[in-house]
Design a protein around this motif. Structure first.
Motif, PDB file in Angstrom:
ATOM      1  N   ILE A 237       0.838  -1.200   0.000  1.00  0.00           N
ATOM      2  CA  ILE A 237       0.000   0.000   0.000  1.00  0.00           C
ATOM      3  C   ILE A 237       0.873   1.249   0.000  1.00  0.00           C
ATOM      4  O   ILE A 237       0.660   2.179  -0.785  1.00  0.00           O
ATOM      5  N   ALA A 238       1.881   1.270   0.861  1.00  0.00           N
ATOM      6  CA  ALA A 238       2.757   2.446   0.959  1.00  0.00           C
ATOM      7  C   ALA A 238       3.486   2.712  -0.354  1.00  0.00           C
ATOM      8  O   ALA A 238       3.563   3.864  -0.812  1.00  0.00           O
ATOM      9  N   SER A 239       4.013   1.661  -0.969  1.00  0.00           N
ATOM     10  CA  SER A 239       4.781   1.857  -2.205  1.00  0.00           C
ATOM     11  C   SER A 239       3.876   2.215  -3.385  1.00  0.00           C
ATOM     12  O   SER A 239       4.221   3.075  -4.206  1.00  0.00           O
ATOM     13  N   GLU A 240       2.711   1.582  -3.477  1.00  0.00           N
ATOM     14  CA  GLU A 240       1.788   1.882  -4.574  1.00  0.00           C
ATOM     15  C   GLU A 240       1.186   3.281  -4.431  1.00  0.00           C
ATOM     16  O   GLU A 240       0.972   3.986  -5.424  1.00  0.00           O
ATOM     17  N   LEU A 241       0.924   3.686  -3.194  1.00  0.00           N
ATOM     18  CA  LEU A 241       0.398   5.029  -2.960  1.00  0.00           C
ATOM     19  C   LEU A 241       1.445   6.068  -3.365  1.00  0.00           C
ATOM     20  O   LEU A 241       1.129   7.062  -4.027  1.00  0.00           O
ATOM     21  N   HIS A 242       2.696   5.827  -2.989  1.00  0.00           N
ATOM     22  CA  HIS A 242       3.795   6.723  -3.365  1.00  0.00           C
ATOM     23  C   HIS A 242       3.901   6.830  -4.891  1.00  0.00           C
ATOM     24  O   HIS A 242       4.017   7.928  -5.441  1.00  0.00           O
ATOM     25  N   SER A 243       3.844   5.687  -5.571  1.00  0.00           N
ATOM     26  CA  SER A 243       3.941   5.681  -7.029  1.00  0.00           C
ATOM     27  C   SER A 243       2.792   6.462  -7.671  1.00  0.00           C
ATOM     28  O   SER A 243       2.988   7.215  -8.632  1.00  0.00           O
ATOM     29  N   PHE A 244       1.598   6.276  -7.129  1.00  0.00           N
ATOM     30  CA  PHE A 244       0.418   7.004  -7.646  1.00  0.00           C
ATOM     31  C   PHE A 244       0.608   8.512  -7.493  1.00  0.00           C
ATOM     32  O   PHE A 244       0.376   9.275  -8.445  1.00  0.00           O
ATOM     33  N   VAL A 245       1.041   8.943  -6.313  1.00  0.00           N
ATOM     34  CA  VAL A 245       1.247  10.374  -6.071  1.00  0.00           C
ATOM     35  C   VAL A 245       2.285  10.927  -7.040  1.00  0.00           C
ATOM     36  O   VAL A 245       2.099  11.998  -7.645  1.00  0.00           O
ATOM     37  N   GLN A 246       3.384  10.187  -7.224  1.00  0.00           N
ATOM     38  CA  GLN A 246       4.453  10.662  -8.114  1.00  0.00           C
ATOM     39  C   GLN A 246       3.960  10.813  -9.558  1.00  0.00           C
ATOM     40  O   GLN A 246       4.409  11.709 -10.281  1.00  0.00           O
ATOM     41  N   ARG A 247       3.026   9.987  -9.953  1.00  0.00           N
ATOM     42  CA  ARG A 247       2.488  10.084 -11.317  1.00  0.00           C
ATOM     43  C   ARG A 247       1.640  11.349 -11.519  1.00  0.00           C
ATOM     44  O   ARG A 247       1.413  11.778 -12.642  1.00  0.00           O
ATOM     45  N   GLN A 248       1.189  11.927 -10.420  1.00  0.00           N
ATOM     46  CA  GLN A 248       0.330  13.120 -10.526  1.00  0.00           C
ATOM     47  C   GLN A 248       1.125  14.400 -10.391  1.00  0.00           C
ATOM     48  O   GLN A 248       0.563  15.500 -10.583  1.00  0.00           O
ATOM     49  N   LEU A 249       2.391  14.326 -10.046  1.00  0.00           N
ATOM     50  CA  LEU A 249       3.192  15.541  -9.805  1.00  0.00           C
ATOM     51  C   LEU A 249       3.838  16.054 -11.084  1.00  0.00           C
ATOM     52  O   LEU A 249       4.038  15.316 -12.028  1.00  0.00           O
TER      53      LEU A 249
END
Length: 249
Positions: A237-249
């Motif tokens: 969850i932590a790694s996938e959430l981080h990846s999702f956020v990075q895709r929006q920046l």
């Protein structure tokens, strides 16, 4: 005299950069269920805020004095606090915290850059809960619903009793969030356990198919039950959430 907060149920905050993540815990739970996720995000440089919702982390009697209005107000205040120091804020939450995250995304589109509901409730398909929500002559409390996890070595810091008066509050909040889904236009990342003994997993498909966003992702968890943020999939969850956020920046 004010009741003390249970050890481990304290709110938390981690200072970081200009990207913030608001993490919201669930119904009858506490920030303890979100602290691991918050810590992992803090290590990655995010500014993280994990508030304690009113009436939670103290006692069932304290929770009985609160309503969904109080929980929403707390979440909104936390969003405003984080927004004041960050350029972009993402909101995530577990269970009712996920419901609150959807509510915030719908009503504060100018402040929520992305929403990540985890085992969130937009439809409380519980005949037992519905049966007691408006019934007469009910006891003040009924047995709790916490600690639904595949990893039995960990325990959620949640109430072992639920105030009956709060059932109608969470049912109403979920219904409001469900009706607001079309107003959510920010990127949405739905995370849900395939097996959940508290909420039916089809909540995930309802959310994913009804949000107004044109950027929707859905991740199914195979190794966790309801309290997934401290279960076997917590690092995923932590790694996938981080990846999702990075895709929006």
């Amino acid at each position: 005299m004010t009741e003390a907060v249970m050890a481990g149920a304290e709110p938390f905050a981690f200072g970081g950069g200009k990207t913030g993540v608001l993490v919201l815990h669930g119904f009858t739970g506490s920030p303890q269920s979100m602290r691991y996720l918050g810590e992992r995000l803090g290590e990655r440089g995010y500014s993280v805020l994990g508030p304690r919702l009113p009436g939670h982390g103290i006692s069932p009697a304290a929770m009985a004095k609160t309503t969904a209005n109080d929980w929403v107000a707390c979440a909104e205040d936390a969003l405003l606090e984080l927004s004041a120091k960050c350029d972009k804020v993402f909101v995530t939450g577990l269970s009712m915290g996920g419901t609150l995250s959807l509510y915030l995304a719908a009503l504060h589109p100018d402040k929520v850059a992305g929403v990540i509901p985890i085992n969130a409730a937009v439809q409380v398909d519980s005949p037992d809960m519905a049966a007691v929500a408006f019934a007469r002559n009910m006891p003040e409390f009924v047995p709790g619903i916490g600690s639904d996890m595949m990893d039995t070595s960990v325990k959620e810091l949640a109430y072992d009793q639920v105030p009956v008066t709060c059932f109608k509050q969470v049912i109403g909040l979920a219904a409001a969030a469900r009706a607001l889904l079309p107003k959510i236009t920010c990127p949405t990342f739905v995370i849900n356990s395939r097996v959940d003994h508290v909420l039916k997993p089809h909540n995930a498909t309802i959310i994913a198919s009804h949000v107004g966003s044109d950027r929707v992702e859905l991740l199914w968890l195979n190794n966790s039950y309801h309290v997934a943020t401290i279960d076997n999939d917590k690092d995923l969850i932590a790694s996938e959430l981080h990846s999702f956020v990075q895709r929006q920046l």
